[in-house]
Write an enzyme that holds these catalytic residues in place. Sequence first.
Site, PDB file in Angstrom:
ATOM      1  CB  CYS A 131      -0.966  -0.047   1.179  1.00 37.63           C
ATOM      2  SG  CYS A 131      -2.283   1.159   1.052  1.00 37.63           S
ATOM      3  CG  HIS A 167      -3.585  -3.601   3.336  1.00 36.84           C
ATOM      4  ND1 HIS A 167      -2.567  -3.152   4.142  1.00 36.84           N
ATOM      5  CD2 HIS A 167      -4.182  -2.499   2.820  1.00 36.84           C
ATOM      6  CE1 HIS A 167      -2.548  -1.830   4.139  1.00 36.84           C
ATOM      7  NE2 HIS A 167      -3.522  -1.416   3.338  1.00 36.84           N
ATOM      8  CD  GLU A 174      -1.116  -6.127   5.454  1.00 37.06           C
ATOM      9  OE1 GLU A 174      -0.988  -6.547   4.286  1.00 37.06           O
ATOM     10  OE2 GLU A 174      -1.107  -4.912   5.737  1.00 37.06           O
ATOM     11  N   GLY A 229      -5.777 -15.827  36.689  1.00 37.88           N
ATOM     12  CA  GLY A 229      -6.110 -17.222  36.407  1.00 37.88           C
ATOM     13  C   GLY A 229      -6.606 -17.398  34.983  1.00 37.88           C
ATOM     14  N   GLY A 230      -6.811 -16.276  34.270  1.00 38.04           N
ATOM     15  CA  GLY A 230      -7.192 -16.340  32.853  1.00 38.04           C
ATOM     16  C   GLY A 230      -5.968 -16.716  32.012  1.00 38.04           C
ATOM     17  CB  VAL A 231      -5.637 -17.546  28.389  1.00 35.84           C
ATOM     18  CG1 VAL A 231      -4.573 -18.145  27.503  1.00 35.84           C
ATOM     19  CG2 VAL A 231      -6.910 -18.344  28.336  1.00 35.84           C
ATOM     20  CG  ASP A 232      -4.710 -12.987  27.833  1.00 38.93           C
ATOM     21  OD1 ASP A 232      -4.617 -13.998  27.110  1.00 38.93           O
ATOM     22  OD2 ASP A 232      -5.598 -12.135  27.704  1.00 38.93           O
ATOM     23  CB  SER A 233      -2.925 -12.938  34.098  1.00 38.69           C
ATOM     24  OG  SER A 233      -3.832 -13.857  34.622  1.00 38.69           O
ATOM     25  CB  SER A 234      -2.325 -18.440  33.193  1.00 39.09           C
ATOM     26  OG  SER A 234      -3.481 -18.307  33.954  1.00 39.09           O
TER      27      SER A 234
END
Length: 519
Positions: free
Chosen positions: A85, A175, A177, A230-235
């Site tokens: 682009c 684009h 991507e 305890g969620g995915v990201d912080s775990s």
Amino acid sequence: MSLDKGLNKILIIDFGSQFTQLIARRIRELGVYSEIVSHKKIKNNIDYSIKGIILSGGPLNVYEIKRYSFDKKIIKNGIPVLGICFGHQILSKLNGGKVKQSKHREFGLVNINKKKESLLTKNFFKNNRTIKVWMSHADQVSKLPENFNTVASSLNSKFAIVENKSKKFYGVQFHPEVTHTENGKKLISNFIFLICRVKRNWSSKDQKKKLLKDIKKQVGKDKVICALSGGVDSSVVAQLLNKAIGKKLYCIFVNTGLLRKNEEKQVVKTFKKKLKINLIYVNAEKEFTKKLSNVSDPEKKRKIIGNLFIKIFERYAKKIKDVKFLAQGTLYPDLIESKSVTGSQTSKIKSHHNVGGLPKRMKLKLVEPLKFLFKDEVRKLGLELNLSKEIISRHPFPGPGLAIRMPGIITKEKIDILKEADHYFIQALKDHGLYHKIWQAYAALLPVKTVGVMGDNRTYEYLCLLRAITSEDGMTADFYEFKKSFIQEISNKIVNSIRGINRVVYDITSKPPSTIELE
Ligand code: XMP
């Protein structure tokens, strides 16, 4: 320009496109290492590990030449270049072509037609003739530089794909991507493997090694606290830091009283007992209940909860002493939703408490190792870090918890009812093999009572709303289409088992116009 020397890489020169991270993501998916560097920081240091350069799109205009400063010699070292682009337009301009405002702007899906063979488009077109690509431009190349040829054109973009084969310069007006472009990944793959001739050198394992190295470099010998939900990201963040710095990491898990049923027990069991992470369990149920009593405004609830989290973290940071960093599981889509990549503010929909708020007041420096990754990449990384599938594939759960799934005033009675309803719903999804087909699901309790009849008696109880959505990254979502038998079974189960609910409704709105959470 501080690049990781040694590993063969694709250098992505960023001109502020919203999609720059998507380019990097596609390259990671292809198993190749890439680095993004702002155009302002590009210097022509000879780095033999750069095997290809991608010039990103961006909101600038090529004719405002002063605004896109970078050392142009970088593209004169014989390294293959792909301009996307805006990147395509600069590449043409720098080689003697012309760019001007298009008479017919193109936004959205456009058909392009093949004009000549090119290595870049090997097996890219459908029936070797045409393909749908995603355009988003108001300017266009109006005159090609010498020795450039047209590979494909659209009705309004004569130079939709161009090449200078001997210099290995390629430009695409669309684009590749974004997923809307059919076969876009094939085009990027051709550039990387056929033109730059890079070998696969990147996997979740390499990603893990790099992140561990970066964390060690960033925090040195200092202590870090990590807000673990305890969620995915912080775990994943907690486990990464645990592997990188061990006992210098202090994970703080706050029981707000607004968690899912038995959540606090599960978190302690997994992180403290199984993973041997330094975990501080804070029971702040009373504090949260007190601060939230009589509050019904959604933003007020979010602010109160965010502020209380700060207070608690501050309290524990002081107790631990010498804490310099706060680790958070911020992901790339969280950043795009709160501010655009070019730095301009987008309109605020909700105060997500792990992007704003916390860090400034706490004066702690942030460690956000996942901030350039997407959810599915974080899940892969989690598996690489030996986190169980159960943790990795959990549905997202927001920081403010059940508070934002209970419009109106929060009471202990409502929390208890909601915990049960949510538990039955999620368990039923698991029992029916539906849990992993759904991106996020939950029960909410609406602040209205309706009349029902049970046995021969009148009931006057709460309305329970069920929400289950499919999504790729939480930025857009659609409701999940259950079979009647399932929705009937769960409705019966909830109404028959939980005192306080006599009616169940299913939310059939998508995002947008709704959001995933109710508040
Ligand atoms: P919305 O409701 O904005 O939610 O469509 C998009 C995704 O973000 C989650 N969410 C949050 N996560 N803190 C979080 O950590 C928050 O304050 C928050 N608010 C919403 C939501 O559950 C969904 O997955």
